[in-house]
Motif scaffolding. Structure first.
Motif, PDB file in Angstrom:
ATOM      1  N   SER A 245       0.810  -1.218   0.000  1.00 18.75           N
ATOM      2  CA  SER A 245       0.000   0.000   0.000  1.00 18.75           C
ATOM      3  C   SER A 245       0.840   1.263   0.000  1.00 18.75           C
ATOM      4  CB  SER A 245      -0.939   0.004   1.210  1.00 18.75           C
ATOM      5  OG  SER A 245      -0.208   0.153   2.423  1.00 18.75           O
ATOM      6  N   PHE A 246       2.121   1.135   0.310  1.00 17.31           N
ATOM      7  CA  PHE A 246       3.025   2.299   0.289  1.00 17.31           C
ATOM      8  C   PHE A 246       3.925   2.298  -0.945  1.00 17.31           C
ATOM      9  CE2 PHE A 246       2.130   1.399   4.771  1.00 17.31           C
ATOM     10  CZ  PHE A 246       1.622   2.625   5.174  1.00 17.31           C
ATOM     11  N   THR A 247       3.502   1.557  -1.961  1.00 11.87           N
ATOM     12  CA  THR A 247       4.329   1.459  -3.167  1.00 11.87           C
ATOM     13  C   THR A 247       3.499   1.733  -4.404  1.00 11.87           C
ATOM     14  OG1 THR A 247       3.905  -0.916  -3.516  1.00 11.87           O
ATOM     15  CG2 THR A 247       5.738  -0.314  -2.064  1.00 11.87           C
ATOM     16  N   GLN A 248       4.223   1.924  -5.505  1.00 12.57           N
ATOM     17  CA  GLN A 248       3.616   2.001  -6.832  1.00 12.57           C
ATOM     18  C   GLN A 248       4.106   0.796  -7.620  1.00 12.57           C
ATOM     19  OE1 GLN A 248       4.605   5.538  -9.027  1.00 12.57           O
ATOM     20  NE2 GLN A 248       3.383   4.955 -10.824  1.00 12.57           N
ATOM     21  N   TRP A 249       3.147  -0.072  -7.993  1.00 21.20           N
ATOM     22  CA  TRP A 249       3.539  -1.340  -8.619  1.00 21.20           C
ATOM     23  C   TRP A 249       2.456  -1.776  -9.588  1.00 21.20           C
ATOM     24  CZ3 TRP A 249       2.777  -6.885  -6.679  1.00 21.20           C
ATOM     25  CH2 TRP A 249       3.593  -7.765  -7.396  1.00 21.20           C
ATOM     26  N   ASN A 250       2.862  -2.177 -10.788  1.00 15.25           N
ATOM     27  CA  ASN A 250       1.909  -2.615 -11.800  1.00 15.25           C
ATOM     28  C   ASN A 250       1.789  -4.134 -11.894  1.00 15.25           C
ATOM     29  OD1 ASN A 250       4.315  -3.323 -12.940  1.00 15.25           O
ATOM     30  ND2 ASN A 250       4.084  -2.086 -14.796  1.00 15.25           N
ATOM     31  N   GLY A 251       2.383  -4.833 -10.934  1.00 18.96           N
ATOM     32  CA  GLY A 251       2.330  -6.280 -10.937  1.00 18.96           C
ATOM     33  C   GLY A 251       3.558  -6.934 -11.521  1.00 18.96           C
ATOM     34  N   LEU A 252       4.401  -6.161 -12.170  1.00 13.98           N
ATOM     35  CA  LEU A 252       5.640  -6.667 -12.753  1.00 13.98           C
ATOM     36  C   LEU A 252       6.807  -5.821 -12.250  1.00 13.98           C
ATOM     37  CD1 LEU A 252       4.461  -7.145 -16.457  1.00 13.98           C
ATOM     38  CD2 LEU A 252       4.688  -8.918 -14.710  1.00 13.98           C
ATOM     39  N   GLY A 253       7.960  -6.407 -12.228  1.00 11.08           N
ATOM     40  CA  GLY A 253       9.136  -5.666 -11.796  1.00 11.08           C
ATOM     41  C   GLY A 253       9.170  -5.468 -10.296  1.00 11.08           C
ATOM     42  N   THR A 254       9.902  -4.441  -9.877  1.00 11.76           N
ATOM     43  CA  THR A 254      10.098  -4.159  -8.450  1.00 11.76           C
ATOM     44  C   THR A 254       9.204  -3.011  -8.007  1.00 11.76           C
ATOM     45  OG1 THR A 254      12.410  -4.836  -8.623  1.00 11.76           O
ATOM     46  CG2 THR A 254      11.789  -3.553  -6.689  1.00 11.76           C
ATOM     47  N   PRO A 255       8.428  -3.176  -6.941  1.00 15.62           N
ATOM     48  CA  PRO A 255       7.594  -2.083  -6.445  1.00 15.62           C
ATOM     49  C   PRO A 255       8.448  -0.871  -6.053  1.00 15.62           C
ATOM     50  CG  PRO A 255       6.966  -4.172  -5.436  1.00 15.62           C
ATOM     51  CD  PRO A 255       8.254  -4.422  -6.158  1.00 15.62           C
ATOM     52  N   LYS A 256       7.926   0.310  -6.326  1.00 17.27           N
ATOM     53  CA  LYS A 256       8.623   1.547  -5.992  1.00 17.27           C
ATOM     54  C   LYS A 256       7.906   2.229  -4.834  1.00 17.27           C
ATOM     55  CE  LYS A 256      10.237   2.333 -10.728  1.00 17.27           C
ATOM     56  NZ  LYS A 256      10.216   3.270 -11.881  1.00 17.27           N
ATOM     57  N   PHE A 257       8.646   2.555  -3.808  1.00 12.18           N
ATOM     58  CA  PHE A 257       8.078   3.198  -2.632  1.00 12.18           C
ATOM     59  C   PHE A 257       7.593   4.601  -2.990  1.00 12.18           C
ATOM     60  CE2 PHE A 257       8.578   5.880   1.165  1.00 12.18           C
ATOM     61  CZ  PHE A 257       7.741   5.206   2.039  1.00 12.18           C
ATOM     62  N   ASN A 258       6.344   4.912  -2.632  1.00 11.31           N
ATOM     63  CA  ASN A 258       5.800   6.248  -2.895  1.00 11.31           C
ATOM     64  C   ASN A 258       5.134   6.863  -1.664  1.00 11.31           C
ATOM     65  OD1 ASN A 258       3.518   4.687  -2.753  1.00 11.31           O
ATOM     66  ND2 ASN A 258       2.573   5.476  -4.616  1.00 11.31           N
ATOM     67  N   GLY A 259       5.502   6.364  -0.480  1.00 11.22           N
ATOM     68  CA  GLY A 259       5.009   6.957   0.760  1.00 11.22           C
ATOM     69  C   GLY A 259       3.513   6.825   0.932  1.00 11.22           C
ATOM     70  N   LEU A 260       2.881   7.927   1.305  1.00 12.64           N
ATOM     71  CA  LEU A 260       1.440   7.935   1.587  1.00 12.64           C
ATOM     72  C   LEU A 260       0.601   8.372   0.391  1.00 12.64           C
ATOM     73  CD1 LEU A 260       1.517   9.544   5.144  1.00 12.64           C
ATOM     74  CD2 LEU A 260       1.218   7.121   4.600  1.00 12.64           C
ATOM     75  N   ALA A 261       1.184   8.345  -0.806  1.00 12.20           N
ATOM     76  CA  ALA A 261       0.466   8.834  -1.986  1.00 12.20           C
ATOM     77  C   ALA A 261      -0.816   8.051  -2.234  1.00 12.20           C
ATOM     78  CB  ALA A 261       1.382   8.761  -3.211  1.00 12.20           C
ATOM     79  N   ASN A 262      -0.746   6.737  -2.101  1.00 14.48           N
ATOM     80  CA  ASN A 262      -1.950   5.922  -2.336  1.00 14.48           C
ATOM     81  C   ASN A 262      -3.036   6.215  -1.309  1.00 14.48           C
ATOM     82  OD1 ASN A 262      -0.852   4.515  -4.553  1.00 14.48           O
ATOM     83  ND2 ASN A 262       0.208   3.093  -3.185  1.00 14.48           N
ATOM     84  N   TRP A 263      -2.632   6.437  -0.069  1.00 12.72           N
ATOM     85  CA  TRP A 263      -3.602   6.722   0.980  1.00 12.72           C
ATOM     86  C   TRP A 263      -4.232   8.101   0.781  1.00 12.72           C
ATOM     87  CZ3 TRP A 263      -5.238   3.170   4.441  1.00 12.72           C
ATOM     88  CH2 TRP A 263      -4.471   2.008   4.558  1.00 12.72           C
ATOM     89  N   HIS A 264      -3.430   9.083   0.391  1.00 16.42           N
ATOM     90  CA  HIS A 264      -3.982  10.412   0.114  1.00 16.42           C
ATOM     91  C   HIS A 264      -4.965  10.348  -1.051  1.00 16.42           C
ATOM     92  CE1 HIS A 264      -0.257  12.424   2.131  1.00 16.42           C
ATOM     93  NE2 HIS A 264      -1.215  12.150   3.000  1.00 16.42           N
ATOM     94  N   ARG A 265      -4.625   9.568  -2.049  1.00 14.93           N
ATOM     95  CA  ARG A 265      -5.522   9.428  -3.202  1.00 14.93           C
ATOM     96  C   ARG A 265      -6.843   8.784  -2.805  1.00 14.93           C
ATOM     97  NH1 ARG A 265      -4.459   5.400  -8.375  1.00 14.93           N
ATOM     98  NH2 ARG A 265      -6.557   5.594  -9.267  1.00 14.93           N
ATOM     99  N   MET A 266      -6.771   7.764  -1.963  1.00 14.21           N
ATOM    100  CA  MET A 266      -7.988   7.078  -1.545  1.00 14.21           C
ATOM    101  C   MET A 266      -8.914   8.005  -0.772  1.00 14.21           C
ATOM    102  SD  MET A 266      -9.654   5.478   1.203  1.00 14.21           S
ATOM    103  CE  MET A 266      -8.346   5.264   2.409  1.00 14.21           C
ATOM    104  N   LEU A 267      -8.347   8.832   0.094  1.00 15.38           N
ATOM    105  CA  LEU A 267      -9.157   9.732   0.908  1.00 15.38           C
ATOM    106  C   LEU A 267      -9.896  10.771   0.070  1.00 15.38           C
ATOM    107  CD1 LEU A 267      -6.740  10.315   3.932  1.00 15.38           C
ATOM    108  CD2 LEU A 267      -8.816   8.903   3.880  1.00 15.38           C
TER     109      LEU A 267
END
Length: 303
Positions: free
Chosen positions: A44-66
């Motif tokens: 939940s703290f990463t940006q990942w498309n299902g392939l390769g290595t997940p990239k850490f993006n902090g709280l970006a996903n949580w801010h987007r969800m809110l």
């Protein structure tokens, strides 16, 4: 008095299983629930498309969800289904369970037929109902005009689609909850009904003053399973309405599926998954806390 209390306390301690008995269940839960939940939290703290290595993006996903109106709308729809399913399934399951608890042969035969949906998969049930709800060739074309849908397109309107999903889910899960109530109703001491009969109590009064109070713990158990389970409805809605018409039946699990497996935003989908897990856990804890279920001591209903 002190010696008696000590004796009772000693008996309670002797009757309780040791800590080692919890190890198999704890290991099972840890491997199949704890570890996946932990990995989901990390994603939940990463940006990942299902392939390769997940990239850490902090709280970006949580801010987007809110700030995502679509997610909040899906949450509202999930809660609507949760309430409607409970309101429909609980009285049906309770009444059918009490009726099926009778020892007559005809009740046993009808109960065995009624429980057949428990043997079918969710996908098979959803496909069957999708065919029945087809406005051109299904049963909906025949009964639609009689229930307010002249063209037979029940799932083509928001009201009809929601009602159809509630009916399909009830058809699938009412037998399971009926089975819970049937088993519990058969454990109610017959002497309670005999005493009420001597006092002149009718069947209705016996139901309200004996059966319902004796089934209170089963009602709580069934409600927890029903309410928490309703937050995970996915296959039925995906197959029958696919979230439509529009987004009228787009529940939160389907929103998670679309984010993860169509938009390939696994990190964002993980946030939605964690929200679902938190809601289910909080809901079950609240029900147990305020229903008094956690204070139950007897192994018999109401005794």
């Amino acid at each position: 008095m002190t010696a008696a209390r000590a004796a009772v306390a000693g008996t309670d301690r002797a009757a309780r299983p040791g800590v080692l008995w919890i190890v198999p269940a704890a290991l099972f839960f840890g491997v199949f629930a704890g570890v996946p939940l932990l990995l989901t939290a990390v994603l939940s703290f990463t940006q990942w498309n299902g392939l390769g290595t997940p990239k850490f993006n902090g709280l970006a996903n949580w801010h987007r969800m809110l700030s995502d109106d679509a997610v909040w709308e899906s949450l509202r729809i999930s809660l609507v289904f949760m309430v409607l399913c409970w309101l429909v399934q609980t009285p049906l399951s309770l009444l059918l369970g009490v009726w099926a608890a009778g020892r007559e042969l005809n009740r046993a035969v009808l109960s065995s037929i009624f429980f057949l949906p428990l043997l079918m998969s969710t996908a098979a049930i959803a496909i069957t109902w999708r065919v029945l709800l087809d406005p051109n060739f299904g049963l909906a074309a025949t009964i639609g005009p009689y229930i307010g849908f002249p063209d037979g397109n029940i799932v083509g309107s928001q009201r009809g689609a929601v009602a159809a999903i509630v009916v399909v889910i009830a058809w699938q899960f009412v037998p399971f909850h009926t089975l819970l109530y049937q088993g519990a109703a058969r454990q109610i001491p017959q002497m309670l009904y005999d005493a009420a009969l001597i006092d002149g109590a009718s069947r209705v009064r016996q139901f309200w003053h004996i059966t319902l109070p004796q089934l209170r713990h089963t009602i709580v158990t069934s409600s927890v399973l029903m309410l928490v389970g309703s937050l995970t409805y996915f296959e039925t809605i995906l197959i029958v309405t696919n979230g439509g018409p529009g987004t009228a039946t787009m529940v939160l699990p389907q929103r998670m599926y679309l984010s993860g497996f169509q938009s390939f935003q696994m990190g964002y989908a993980s946030v939605i998954a964690l929200v679902l897990a938190a809601l289910g856990t909080a809901l079950s804890l609240l029900i147990v806390r305020f229903s008094g279920f956690g204070k139950m001591r007897s192994t018999l209903e109401g005794i």
